[in-house]
Design a protein around this motif. Structure first.
Motif, PDB file in Angstrom:
ATOM      1  N   ASP A 248       0.810  -1.218   0.000  1.00 19.33           N
ATOM      2  CA  ASP A 248       0.000   0.000   0.000  1.00 19.33           C
ATOM      3  C   ASP A 248       0.842   1.266   0.000  1.00 19.33           C
ATOM      4  OD1 ASP A 248       0.846  -0.744   2.650  1.00 19.33           O
ATOM      5  OD2 ASP A 248      -0.455   0.829   3.429  1.00 19.33           O
ATOM      6  N   LYS A 249       2.164   1.120   0.147  1.00 19.36           N
ATOM      7  CA  LYS A 249       3.046   2.296   0.214  1.00 19.36           C
ATOM      8  C   LYS A 249       3.804   2.423  -1.109  1.00 19.36           C
ATOM      9  CE  LYS A 249       6.566   4.507   3.102  1.00 19.36           C
ATOM     10  NZ  LYS A 249       5.757   5.692   3.433  1.00 19.36           N
ATOM     11  N   PRO A 250       3.424   3.377  -1.952  1.00 19.33           N
ATOM     12  CA  PRO A 250       4.088   3.491  -3.257  1.00 19.33           C
ATOM     13  C   PRO A 250       5.501   4.049  -3.133  1.00 19.33           C
ATOM     14  CG  PRO A 250       2.558   5.306  -2.938  1.00 19.33           C
ATOM     15  CD  PRO A 250       2.366   4.377  -1.771  1.00 19.33           C
ATOM     16  N   LEU A 251       6.328   3.688  -4.082  1.00 24.27           N
ATOM     17  CA  LEU A 251       7.674   4.245  -4.141  1.00 24.27           C
ATOM     18  C   LEU A 251       7.610   5.691  -4.606  1.00 24.27           C
ATOM     19  CD1 LEU A 251       9.471   1.251  -5.875  1.00 24.27           C
ATOM     20  CD2 LEU A 251       9.930   2.072  -3.557  1.00 24.27           C
ATOM     21  N   PRO A 252       8.566   6.527  -4.202  1.00 20.71           N
ATOM     22  CA  PRO A 252       8.608   7.899  -4.714  1.00 20.71           C
ATOM     23  C   PRO A 252       8.743   7.916  -6.233  1.00 20.71           C
ATOM     24  CG  PRO A 252      10.067   7.641  -2.826  1.00 20.71           C
ATOM     25  CD  PRO A 252       9.613   6.272  -3.211  1.00 20.71           C
ATOM     26  N   SER A 253       8.369   9.025  -6.845  1.00 21.23           N
ATOM     27  CA  SER A 253       8.334   9.118  -8.312  1.00 21.23           C
ATOM     28  C   SER A 253       9.710   8.940  -8.956  1.00 21.23           C
ATOM     29  CB  SER A 253       7.741  10.461  -8.732  1.00 21.23           C
ATOM     30  OG  SER A 253       8.515  11.537  -8.215  1.00 21.23           O
ATOM     31  N   ASP A 254      10.801   9.269  -8.233  1.00 22.49           N
ATOM     32  CA  ASP A 254      12.123   9.140  -8.850  1.00 22.49           C
ATOM     33  C   ASP A 254      12.602   7.687  -8.931  1.00 22.49           C
ATOM     34  OD1 ASP A 254      12.283   9.213  -6.102  1.00 22.49           O
ATOM     35  OD2 ASP A 254      14.141  10.358  -6.009  1.00 22.49           O
ATOM     36  N   TYR A 255      11.770   6.739  -8.454  1.00 26.14           N
ATOM     37  CA  TYR A 255      12.063   5.321  -8.631  1.00 26.14           C
ATOM     38  C   TYR A 255      11.318   4.739  -9.833  1.00 26.14           C
ATOM     39  CZ  TYR A 255      14.398   5.215  -4.112  1.00 26.14           C
ATOM     40  OH  TYR A 255      15.266   5.445  -3.072  1.00 26.14           O
ATOM     41  N   ASP A 256      10.638   5.579 -10.574  1.00 22.60           N
ATOM     42  CA  ASP A 256       9.856   5.126 -11.727  1.00 22.60           C
ATOM     43  C   ASP A 256      10.758   5.017 -12.952  1.00 22.60           C
ATOM     44  OD1 ASP A 256       7.869   4.401 -13.448  1.00 22.60           O
ATOM     45  OD2 ASP A 256       6.950   6.389 -13.568  1.00 22.60           O
ATOM     46  N   HIS A 257      11.507   3.919 -13.018  1.00 19.77           N
ATOM     47  CA  HIS A 257      12.388   3.656 -14.157  1.00 19.77           C
ATOM     48  C   HIS A 257      12.543   2.142 -14.298  1.00 19.77           C
ATOM     49  CE1 HIS A 257      15.751   2.726 -11.436  1.00 19.77           C
ATOM     50  NE2 HIS A 257      15.409   3.798 -10.748  1.00 19.77           N
ATOM     51  N   PRO A 258      13.007   1.629 -15.435  1.00 19.00           N
ATOM     52  CA  PRO A 258      13.042   0.175 -15.672  1.00 19.00           C
ATOM     53  C   PRO A 258      13.851  -0.617 -14.666  1.00 19.00           C
ATOM     54  CG  PRO A 258      13.303   1.364 -17.734  1.00 19.00           C
ATOM     55  CD  PRO A 258      13.371   2.400 -16.646  1.00 19.00           C
ATOM     56  N   GLY A 259      14.895  -0.018 -14.098  1.00 23.19           N
ATOM     57  CA  GLY A 259      15.727  -0.758 -13.166  1.00 23.19           C
ATOM     58  C   GLY A 259      15.002  -1.171 -11.899  1.00 23.19           C
ATOM     59  N   THR A 260      13.985  -0.429 -11.514  1.00 20.32           N
ATOM     60  CA  THR A 260      13.261  -0.739 -10.278  1.00 20.32           C
ATOM     61  C   THR A 260      12.581  -2.101 -10.369  1.00 20.32           C
ATOM     62  OG1 THR A 260      12.911   1.588  -9.706  1.00 20.32           O
ATOM     63  CG2 THR A 260      11.355  -0.022  -8.793  1.00 20.32           C
ATOM     64  N   ALA A 261      11.856  -2.341 -11.444  1.00 26.54           N
ATOM     65  CA  ALA A 261      11.143  -3.624 -11.590  1.00 26.54           C
ATOM     66  C   ALA A 261      12.114  -4.792 -11.649  1.00 26.54           C
ATOM     67  CB  ALA A 261      10.273  -3.584 -12.843  1.00 26.54           C
ATOM     68  N   ALA A 262      13.221  -4.614 -12.343  1.00 26.12           N
ATOM     69  CA  ALA A 262      14.196  -5.694 -12.480  1.00 26.12           C
ATOM     70  C   ALA A 262      14.828  -6.036 -11.130  1.00 26.12           C
ATOM     71  CB  ALA A 262      15.279  -5.293 -13.477  1.00 26.12           C
ATOM     72  N   ARG A 263      15.186  -5.028 -10.358  1.00 20.94           N
ATOM     73  CA  ARG A 263      15.826  -5.293  -9.071  1.00 20.94           C
ATOM     74  C   ARG A 263      14.824  -5.857  -8.060  1.00 20.94           C
ATOM     75  NH1 ARG A 263      21.055  -3.258  -8.984  1.00 20.94           N
ATOM     76  NH2 ARG A 263      21.272  -2.994  -6.729  1.00 20.94           N
ATOM     77  N   LEU A 264      13.578  -5.396  -8.113  1.00 20.37           N
ATOM     78  CA  LEU A 264      12.555  -5.950  -7.233  1.00 20.37           C
ATOM     79  C   LEU A 264      12.304  -7.425  -7.522  1.00 20.37           C
ATOM     80  CD1 LEU A 264       9.756  -3.241  -6.849  1.00 20.37           C
ATOM     81  CD2 LEU A 264      11.106  -4.302  -5.026  1.00 20.37           C
ATOM     82  N   ALA A 265      12.330  -7.787  -8.792  1.00 17.58           N
ATOM     83  CA  ALA A 265      12.090  -9.183  -9.160  1.00 17.58           C
ATOM     84  C   ALA A 265      13.167 -10.090  -8.573  1.00 17.58           C
ATOM     85  CB  ALA A 265      12.032  -9.327 -10.673  1.00 17.58           C
ATOM     86  N   VAL A 266      14.425  -9.676  -8.686  1.00 19.75           N
ATOM     87  CA  VAL A 266      15.515 -10.478  -8.132  1.00 19.75           C
ATOM     88  C   VAL A 266      15.441 -10.491  -6.608  1.00 19.75           C
ATOM     89  CG1 VAL A 266      18.019 -10.690  -7.913  1.00 19.75           C
ATOM     90  CG2 VAL A 266      17.005 -10.079 -10.113  1.00 19.75           C
ATOM     91  N   LEU A 267      15.104  -9.366  -6.006  1.00 27.45           N
ATOM     92  CA  LEU A 267      14.979  -9.304  -4.553  1.00 27.45           C
ATOM     93  C   LEU A 267      13.950 -10.311  -4.055  1.00 27.45           C
ATOM     94  CD1 LEU A 267      15.472  -8.022  -1.779  1.00 27.45           C
ATOM     95  CD2 LEU A 267      13.819  -6.234  -2.389  1.00 27.45           C
TER      96      LEU A 267
END
Length: 328
Positions: A248-267
């Motif tokens: 329910d807690k969104p990431l700040p707008s400066d995390y809106d880039h392709p690297g975020t999804a990729a790193r979250l998936a591995v995490l």
């Protein structure tokens, strides 16, 4: 608990726990009873490194801050805490008047402010010497030499131990350290910057950083850390204010880039393999890094602290670490 050494001078260096406790909201949004319970459990678990600031948490009541330092002072006195606990605080970003902020009306880093603010922090904390004192934000209206000499003067008289810096451009950190070295004075040895597994864009301007984010540990800062063996990085907001574990807690707008999804998936993959929470993997990734990194995590309950403490003993495999490092 595990420990590492910060600082190089035998007179001021300290051994601290590899997990630091952030006290930013203690005494304001986190009430005294809960704050004391978290602090007691942290110390019971072997924690020795507590972080605050003279402006915490001014935004909660429109004041100037000081609630966190005052609470830590009360806790120290009530528990008989001495120099076995390393207290770090910051100055330079306390609003000069209620209803203002550190962007539009900060105290700054002049020689007079540094001396007066450090004295007030010592009084609130109830200590004769501040173990680690940071320059909280930049003050480009003051010559670096004035700031360097003022901090060094506090170390010379014994009212401050180690010096640190936060939210400064890397070139200004290096300039200040070079001035200190040339003059034979103590300089910054601890860098406190925002650092987590997910990385924000560094080109997004803000009122405090019009050139783009200077508060995040960029590749340049990490490279600098690797080139200077005497430096330690204290990583603030490693858990992104709870965003890893709270859908329910969104990431700040400066995390809106392709690297975020990729790193979250591995995490998520690594957390499942390790039978650990996302938060624990992020903290373990920092604690076990090749570079000297100490995560600084707050906790608003003993349960949150317990989750963080469990990360100290979480050993990631070389393969897991490599996948986390390389995801992009």
């Amino acid at each position: 608990m595990r420990y590492r050494t910060i600082g190089s001078d035998p007179a001021t260096r300290r051994e601290v726990s590899v997990l630091a406790l952030g006290a930013m909201l203690f005494g304001s949004l986190t009430d005294e009873r809960t704050s004391f319970a978290v602090l007691d459990r942290y110390v019971e678990a072997g924690g020795t490194f507590i972080d605050t600031s003279d402006n915490y948490a001014y935004w909660t009541d429109g004041g100037q801050g000081g609630q966190s330092e005052e609470l830590l002072g009360r806790w120290r006195r009530s528990r008989g805490i001495g120099d076995e606990i390393v207290l770090a605080t910051k100055l330079g970003a306390r609003p000069l008047a209620p209803g203002t902020g550190f962007v539009d009306n900060p105290e700054g880093l002049s020689a007079a402010v540094i001396r007066e603010a450090a004295e007030r922090s010592r009084e609130r904390l109830g200590v004769d010497r501040i173990d680690l004192l940071y320059a909280h934000i930049e003050d480009r209206g003051v010559e670096p030499r004035e700031t360097v000499e003022a901090f060094a003067g506090l170390v010379a008289e014994g009212s401050v131990g180690l010096l640190g810096v936060s939210n400064h451009a890397v070139w200004r950190v290096e300039r200040a350290r070079a001035l200190a070295t040339a003059a034979g004075l103590p300089g910054y040895e601890v860098l406190q910057y925002h650092h987590s597994l997910l990385r924000p864009r560094s080109d997004v301007p803000s009122r405090l950083f019009p050139e783009g984010g200077l508060g995040a540990a960029t590749g340049e800062l990490l490279s600098y850390l690797g080139a200077e063996p005497g430096l330690t990085l204290v990583a603030y907001s490693p858990l992104l204010g709870g965003a890893y574990g709270r859908p329910d807690k969104p990431l700040p707008s400066d995390y809106d880039h392709p690297g975020t999804a990729a790193r979250l998936a591995v995490l998520r993959e690594v957390a499942k393999e390790a039978d650990a929470t996302l938060n624990q993997v992020v903290l373990a990734w920092q604690i076990g890094a090749e570079l000297p990194v100490i995560p600084l995590a707050g906790a608003s309950s003993v349960a949150q602290l317990e989750e963080n403490l469990a990360a100290v003993d979480l050993e990631l495999t070389p393969d897991q670490r490599a996948r986390l490092d390389e995801a992009h």
